[in-house]
Design an enzyme around this catalytic site. Structure first.
Site, PDB file in Angstrom:
ATOM      1  N   THR A   3      -5.669  -8.188   9.954  1.00 32.37           N
ATOM      2  CA  THR A   3      -6.053  -6.860   9.457  1.00 32.37           C
ATOM      3  C   THR A   3      -5.602  -5.757  10.416  1.00 32.37           C
ATOM      4  O   THR A   3      -5.044  -4.746   9.988  1.00 32.37           O
ATOM      5  CB  THR A   3      -7.594  -6.816   9.269  1.00 32.37           C
ATOM      6  OG1 THR A   3      -7.952  -7.881   8.395  1.00 32.37           O
ATOM      7  CG2 THR A   3      -8.037  -5.489   8.669  1.00 32.37           C
ATOM      8  N   HIS A  34      -1.762  -5.545   1.361  1.00 33.99           N
ATOM      9  CA  HIS A  34      -3.040  -6.205   1.088  1.00 33.99           C
ATOM     10  C   HIS A  34      -2.749  -7.609   0.574  1.00 33.99           C
ATOM     11  O   HIS A  34      -1.802  -7.815  -0.188  1.00 33.99           O
ATOM     12  CB  HIS A  34      -3.822  -5.450   0.001  1.00 33.99           C
ATOM     13  CG  HIS A  34      -4.907  -6.284  -0.622  1.00 33.99           C
ATOM     14  ND1 HIS A  34      -6.171  -6.374  -0.073  1.00 33.99           N
ATOM     15  CD2 HIS A  34      -4.898  -7.095  -1.709  1.00 33.99           C
ATOM     16  CE1 HIS A  34      -6.896  -7.214  -0.815  1.00 33.99           C
ATOM     17  NE2 HIS A  34      -6.146  -7.650  -1.811  1.00 33.99           N
ATOM     18  N   TYR A  39     -12.070  -2.579  -3.707  1.00 31.34           N
ATOM     19  CA  TYR A  39     -12.652  -2.713  -2.372  1.00 31.34           C
ATOM     20  C   TYR A  39     -14.185  -2.676  -2.400  1.00 31.34           C
ATOM     21  O   TYR A  39     -14.804  -2.314  -1.393  1.00 31.34           O
ATOM     22  CB  TYR A  39     -12.122  -1.603  -1.462  1.00 31.34           C
ATOM     23  CG  TYR A  39     -10.732  -1.880  -0.893  1.00 31.34           C
ATOM     24  CD1 TYR A  39     -10.471  -3.048  -0.164  1.00 31.34           C
ATOM     25  CD2 TYR A  39      -9.683  -0.983  -1.063  1.00 31.34           C
ATOM     26  CE1 TYR A  39      -9.208  -3.303   0.372  1.00 31.34           C
ATOM     27  CE2 TYR A  39      -8.418  -1.235  -0.520  1.00 31.34           C
ATOM     28  CZ  TYR A  39      -8.196  -2.397   0.194  1.00 31.34           C
ATOM     29  OH  TYR A  39      -6.943  -2.654   0.738  1.00 31.34           O
ATOM     30  N   ASN A  93      -2.012  -0.258   7.353  1.00 34.15           N
ATOM     31  CA  ASN A  93      -1.474  -1.611   7.600  1.00 34.15           C
ATOM     32  C   ASN A  93      -0.586  -2.158   6.477  1.00 34.15           C
ATOM     33  O   ASN A  93      -0.393  -3.363   6.350  1.00 34.15           O
ATOM     34  CB  ASN A  93      -2.591  -2.587   7.998  1.00 34.15           C
ATOM     35  CG  ASN A  93      -3.638  -2.768   6.923  1.00 34.15           C
ATOM     36  OD1 ASN A  93      -3.490  -2.247   5.810  1.00 34.15           O
ATOM     37  ND2 ASN A  93      -4.688  -3.514   7.225  1.00 34.15           N
ATOM     38  N   ARG A 136       2.676  -7.065   9.031  1.00 30.86           N
ATOM     39  CA  ARG A 136       1.957  -6.058   9.826  1.00 30.86           C
ATOM     40  C   ARG A 136       2.429  -6.052  11.281  1.00 30.86           C
ATOM     41  O   ARG A 136       2.499  -5.004  11.921  1.00 30.86           O
ATOM     42  CB  ARG A 136       0.448  -6.299   9.730  1.00 30.86           C
ATOM     43  CG  ARG A 136      -0.114  -5.921   8.349  1.00 30.86           C
ATOM     44  CD  ARG A 136      -1.489  -6.517   8.134  1.00 30.86           C
ATOM     45  NE  ARG A 136      -2.133  -6.072   6.919  1.00 30.86           N
ATOM     46  CZ  ARG A 136      -3.242  -6.622   6.415  1.00 30.86           C
ATOM     47  NH1 ARG A 136      -3.818  -7.650   7.026  1.00 30.86           N
ATOM     48  NH2 ARG A 136      -3.777  -6.167   5.305  1.00 30.86           N
ATOM     49  N   PHE A 195     -15.627   3.190   7.177  1.00 31.44           N
ATOM     50  CA  PHE A 195     -14.239   3.577   6.900  1.00 31.44           C
ATOM     51  C   PHE A 195     -13.905   3.585   5.404  1.00 31.44           C
ATOM     52  O   PHE A 195     -12.778   3.913   5.025  1.00 31.44           O
ATOM     53  CB  PHE A 195     -13.265   2.653   7.653  1.00 31.44           C
ATOM     54  CG  PHE A 195     -13.416   1.176   7.323  1.00 31.44           C
ATOM     55  CD1 PHE A 195     -12.854   0.622   6.181  1.00 31.44           C
ATOM     56  CD2 PHE A 195     -14.127   0.339   8.173  1.00 31.44           C
ATOM     57  CE1 PHE A 195     -12.975  -0.728   5.888  1.00 31.44           C
ATOM     58  CE2 PHE A 195     -14.274  -1.016   7.882  1.00 31.44           C
ATOM     59  CZ  PHE A 195     -13.699  -1.548   6.729  1.00 31.44           C
ATOM     60  N   LYS A 210       0.834  -1.201   0.000  1.00 27.61           N
ATOM     61  CA  LYS A 210       0.000   0.000   0.000  1.00 27.61           C
ATOM     62  C   LYS A 210       0.878   1.264   0.000  1.00 27.61           C
ATOM     63  O   LYS A 210       2.099   1.171   0.200  1.00 27.61           O
ATOM     64  CB  LYS A 210      -0.932  -0.048   1.212  1.00 27.61           C
ATOM     65  CG  LYS A 210      -1.946  -1.202   1.133  1.00 27.61           C
ATOM     66  CD  LYS A 210      -2.838  -1.247   2.363  1.00 27.61           C
ATOM     67  CE  LYS A 210      -3.914  -2.307   2.244  1.00 27.61           C
ATOM     68  NZ  LYS A 210      -4.767  -2.377   3.455  1.00 27.61           N
ATOM     69  N   GLU A 269      -9.013 -10.185  -8.366  1.00 24.02           N
ATOM     70  CA  GLU A 269      -8.065  -9.084  -8.154  1.00 24.02           C
ATOM     71  C   GLU A 269      -6.932  -9.130  -9.172  1.00 24.02           C
ATOM     72  O   GLU A 269      -6.497  -8.085  -9.676  1.00 24.02           O
ATOM     73  CB  GLU A 269      -7.525  -9.134  -6.706  1.00 24.02           C
ATOM     74  CG  GLU A 269      -8.600  -8.802  -5.678  1.00 24.02           C
ATOM     75  CD  GLU A 269      -8.197  -9.090  -4.236  1.00 24.02           C
ATOM     76  OE1 GLU A 269      -7.044  -9.523  -3.987  1.00 24.02           O
ATOM     77  OE2 GLU A 269      -9.035  -8.884  -3.336  1.00 24.02           O
TER      78      GLU A 269
HETATM   79  P1  DAT Z   1      -7.683  -7.189   4.963  1.00 24.06           P
HETATM   80  O1  DAT Z   1      -6.890  -6.056   4.362  1.00 24.06           O
HETATM   81  O2  DAT Z   1      -6.946  -7.821   6.110  1.00 24.06           O
HETATM   82  O3  DAT Z   1      -8.178  -8.176   3.958  1.00 24.06           O
HETATM   83  P2  DAT Z   1     -10.397  -6.130   5.011  1.00 24.06           P
HETATM   84  O4  DAT Z   1     -10.536  -6.670   3.646  1.00 24.06           O
HETATM   85  O5  DAT Z   1     -11.452  -6.459   6.017  1.00 24.06           O
HETATM   86  O6  DAT Z   1      -8.976  -6.528   5.656  1.00 24.06           O
HETATM   87  O7  DAT Z   1     -10.321  -4.538   4.934  1.00 24.06           O
HETATM   88  C1  DAT Z   1      -9.590  -3.914   3.912  1.00 24.06           C
HETATM   89  C2  DAT Z   1      -8.828  -2.767   4.482  1.00 24.06           C
HETATM   90  O8  DAT Z   1      -9.741  -1.807   5.016  1.00 24.06           O
HETATM   91  C3  DAT Z   1      -7.909  -3.123   5.644  1.00 24.06           C
HETATM   92  O9  DAT Z   1      -6.664  -3.617   5.225  1.00 24.06           O
HETATM   93  C4  DAT Z   1      -7.795  -1.807   6.346  1.00 24.06           C
HETATM   94  C5  DAT Z   1      -9.146  -1.198   6.158  1.00 24.06           C
HETATM   95  N1  DAT Z   1     -10.017  -1.464   7.323  1.00 24.06           N
HETATM   96  C6  DAT Z   1     -10.609  -2.629   7.651  1.00 24.06           C
HETATM   97  N2  DAT Z   1     -11.299  -2.525   8.792  1.00 24.06           N
HETATM   98  C7  DAT Z   1     -11.142  -1.228   9.187  1.00 24.06           C
HETATM   99  C8  DAT Z   1     -11.584  -0.462  10.297  1.00 24.06           C
HETATM  100  N3  DAT Z   1     -12.365  -1.014  11.229  1.00 24.06           N
HETATM  101  N4  DAT Z   1     -11.213   0.808  10.374  1.00 24.06           N
HETATM  102  C9  DAT Z   1     -10.423   1.388   9.454  1.00 24.06           C
HETATM  103  N5  DAT Z   1      -9.953   0.738   8.377  1.00 24.06           N
HETATM  104  C10 DAT Z   1     -10.306  -0.550   8.257  1.00 24.06           C
HETATM  105 MG    MG Z   2      -9.553  -7.960   2.427  1.00 20.27          MG
END
Ligand code: DAT
Ligand code: MG
Length: 189
Positions: free
Chosen positions: A132, A156, A90, A153, A143, A98, A50, A167
Site C-alpha cells: 500500500t 488498486h 471503499y 499509489n 508502486r 484519510f 487510479k 468489486e
Molecule cells: P490497498 O490499496 O493496498 O488495498 P487499503 O485498502 O488499505 O490499501 O487502502 C486503500 C487506499 O487508501 C490505498 O491504496 C491508499 C489509501 N490509504 C491507505 N492508507 C492510507 C493512509 N494511511 N493515508 C493516506 N491514504 C491511505
Molecule cells: Mg484495499
C-alpha cells in the site's frame, strides 16, 4: 500346506518377495488413479489504474505487466467514477481519517477498471502492485517503480477472493467478457 524343514526358508522368501511386489504395484496403481489437484486458473481479481496512473500515462505499462505475467484480461473500461460509487468501493475504510481525501483523489479524474483471470490472481495481483505504501514497495512492483506517496499509489488490487467478486460486480454489473484464452495451454500445466 505342509512344509518340510528344508523348504520353509524358501517359502517365506517367496512369500515376502510377493508381498513386496504387491505393495509396490498397489502404490503405483493408487498414484496412477490419483486425481490431480485442479489449479485455480479461474480465480479473478479487480485491478484499477487510479486517476494519477491515467494522468501520468502509465496505463499501458500497468496492463502490460499483467499480460506478460500470463493473466487473461476479461474486462476493461475507462470511467470517471461518481462519489457514491467510490464510497461504495471503499466502504470498509469509511471511518479512516484519510477517507475524504481518498474519495476526492479517486474522483479527480477517470480510472481504468480491469478484471484479470488466472492462477492465484488475487494474491499475485497484489504482489505485482506492491505494498500500500509505495515507500515500502520493492523495485519491480508497480508502486515500487512508479510511486512514492500512499495517497498517490497509482493502482488498486482486490485483497481477497470475496472482495474481488464484490468489486467485479460493482464495477462491471454488465458482466465480464467470455472468450477462449489461446495462450493458456502454454502457461498452465
Ligand atoms: P490497498 O490499496 O493496498 O488495498 P487499503 O485498502 O488499505 O490499501 O487502502 C486503500 C487506499 O487508501 C490505498 O491504496 C491508499 C489509501 N490509504 C491507505 N492508507 C492510507 C493512509 N494511511 N493515508 C493516506 N491514504 C491511505
Ligand atoms: Mg484495499
Amino acid at each position: 500346506m505342509l512344509l518340510t524343514s528344508g523348504s520353509a526358508p524358501k517359502f517365506y522368501k517367496t512369500f515376502f518377495v510377493a508381498l513386496l511386489a504387491s505393495f509396490t504395484l498397489f502404490l503405483r496403481l493408487s498414484k496412477g488413479l490419483e486425481v490431480p489437484a485442479m489449479p485455480n486458473n479461474a480465480e479473478r481479481t479487480f485491478i484499477m489504474i487510479k486517476p494519477d496512473g491515467v494522468q501520468r500515462g502509465i496505463v499501458g505499462e500497468i496492463i502490460k505487466r499483467f499480460e506478460q505475467r500470463g493473466f487473461k484480461l476479461i474486462a476493461l473500461k475507462l470511467v470517471h467514477a461518481s462519489v457514491p460509487h467510490l464510497e461504495k468501493h471503499y466502504e470498509d475504510l469509511k471511518d479512516k481519517p484519510f477517507f475524504p481525501g481518498l474519495i476526492k483523489y479517486m474522483n479527480a479524474g477517470p480510472v481504468v477498471a480491469t478484471v484479470w483471470e488466472g492462477l492465484d490472481a488475487v494474491k499475485t495481483g497484489r504482489t505485482i502492485l506492491g505494498t500500500t505504501n509505495p515507500l515500502a514497495s520493492a523495485p519491480g512492483t508497480i508502486r515500487g517503480d512508479f510511486a512514492l506517496a500512499v495517497g498517490r499509489n497509482v493502482c488498486h488490487g482486490s485483497d481477497s477472493i470475496e472482495n474481488a467478486e464484490k468489486e467485479i460486480t460493482l464495477w462491471f454489473p454488465e458482466g465480464v467478457v467470455q472468450y477462449t484464452d489461446v495462450k493458456a495451454q502454454w502457461i498452465f500445466e
